[in-house]
Design a protein around this motif. Structure first.
Motif, PDB file in Angstrom:
ATOM      1  N   SER A 224       0.872  -1.239   0.022  1.00 26.33           N
ATOM      2  CA  SER A 224      -0.210   0.015  -0.130  1.00 26.33           C
ATOM      3  C   SER A 224       0.985   1.460  -0.114  1.00 26.33           C
ATOM      4  O   SER A 224       2.004   1.295   0.480  1.00 26.33           O
ATOM      5  CB  SER A 224      -0.951  -0.030   1.158  1.00 26.33           C
ATOM      6  N   GLU A 228      -2.513   5.348   1.508  1.00 22.39           N
ATOM      7  CA  GLU A 228      -3.480   4.309   1.887  1.00 22.39           C
ATOM      8  C   GLU A 228      -3.120   4.102   3.376  1.00 22.39           C
ATOM      9  O   GLU A 228      -4.053   3.813   4.092  1.00 22.39           O
ATOM     10  CB  GLU A 228      -3.152   3.175   0.900  1.00 22.39           C
ATOM     11  N   LYS A 270     -11.875   8.696   2.531  1.00 23.01           N
ATOM     12  CA  LYS A 270     -11.751   7.365   1.586  1.00 23.01           C
ATOM     13  C   LYS A 270     -11.787   7.814  -0.109  1.00 23.01           C
ATOM     14  O   LYS A 270     -11.716   7.183  -0.770  1.00 23.01           O
ATOM     15  CB  LYS A 270     -12.865   6.041   1.730  1.00 23.01           C
TER      16      LYS A 270
END
Length: 308
Positions: A224, A228, A270
């Protein structure tokens, strides 16, 4: 005090107290080691309270991660600044390698301490971050190789980077351990001369690449990005806030209202491009609730959002 100011030009926006804690911790970890340095020592040496430390970092592990982020920002910026448009790509590569050696050798005591104590491998977030930076540097080398040697080298860039990094890192290890002494410019020049030989031999052989770009992409698929990681960490903090809200001595309507704020924040962070003013407004909705204050401040620091 050793000063690492680093990569995303973002360190210039860093909270002054947070930056002081980071620089202080770098010195203490280099002198005493990661495990034997206490949070209390770091706080006292930084002229902040222990409570102020926890507003910026949840733990020593998180602080260590932030130190490496800080360092890589500095390294990236110095590599970019070393590029001179009036010089050839090969001359720029030599200078950029020289900068890497100079910066790493400046902080070899800190680096040796981390390697000796295995603090990196025991910190999963830090390990993942370093793996991601490894990918970034790999891609940077690929671009540089094409600019120096032309498009014909493109199919072999992974092989060349792997072999070249092996030479560079082996020499760096000797320099860090003070097994040998070599001036950074000489080391960088020597390595690029060996790179010339390596590239020419590979191009003349015209063999199939040992490792393809597709193979490398598959091996990196599960790693990631730092963005993230931040989203994951903030999401975990929001879950902790939910647990606190459930125990608050307030009406059910108020709890539902606060839960709505958490749900909205969870959704916003997000998004591909979260809006800071939206996050700022949502965090303002939990202002004045002592049980949530430290969580609110931590999230604002993590997302670089000014509290209202």
């Amino acid at each position: 005090m050793t000063r690492w100011s680093l990569m995303n030009k973002g360190s210039g926006n860093m909270n002054e107290k947070k930056e002081k804690i980071i620089n202080t911790a770098i010195d203490l970890f280099a002198k005493k080691g990661f495990y034997t340095t206490s949070i209390q020592e770091i706080a006292e040496s930084s002229d902040v309270s222990k409570g102020a430390f926890y507003l910026h970092f949840h733990s020593k592990d998180e602080l260590l991660l932030e130190i490496f982020k800080y360092y890589y920002e500095l390294m990236n910026q110095k590599i970019q600044d070393a590029e001179d448009l009036n010089k050839t790509p090969k001359e720029n590569l030599i200078r950029q390698l020289e900068v890497q050696y100079e910066e790493i050798l400046k902080h070899k005591s800190f680096i040796m301490t981390q390697l000796r104590e295995q603090a990196i491998t025991l910190n999963k977030d830090l390990y993942d971050f370093l793996r991601y930076k490894e990918i970034e540097f790999h891609k940077w080398y690929e671009r540089v190789l094409v600019s120096v040697y032309g498009e014909r080298v493109d199919p072999y860039t992974v092989d060349i980077v792997v072999l070249f990094e092996g030479m560079k890192n082996s020499l760096l290890q000797l320099l860090i351990q003070e097994t040998v002494e070599v001036e950074p410019h000489r080391a960088a020049t020597y390595l690029v001369e060996r790179l010339d030989v390596l590239v020419n031999q590979i191009l003349e052989a015209k063999e199939e690449p040992l490792i393809t770009k597709e193979q490398m992409q598959k091996s990196y698929a599960s790693i990631s990005s730092p963005k993230e990681q931040i989203v994951h960490e903030v999401n975990e903090e929001l879950i902790r806030m939910q647990e606190v809200i459930a125990k608050l001595d307030v009406t059910e309507d108020k709890k539902e209202e606060l839960q709505g704020v958490i749900d909205f924040l969870t959704s916003e962070i997000k998004k591909e491009t979260p809006k800071k003013f939206v996050i700022q407004g949502m965090l303002a909705n939990v202002k004045g609730i002592p049980e949530l204050d430290k969580h609110r401040k931590w999230i604002s620091q993590k997302l670089d959002v000014r509290l209202l």
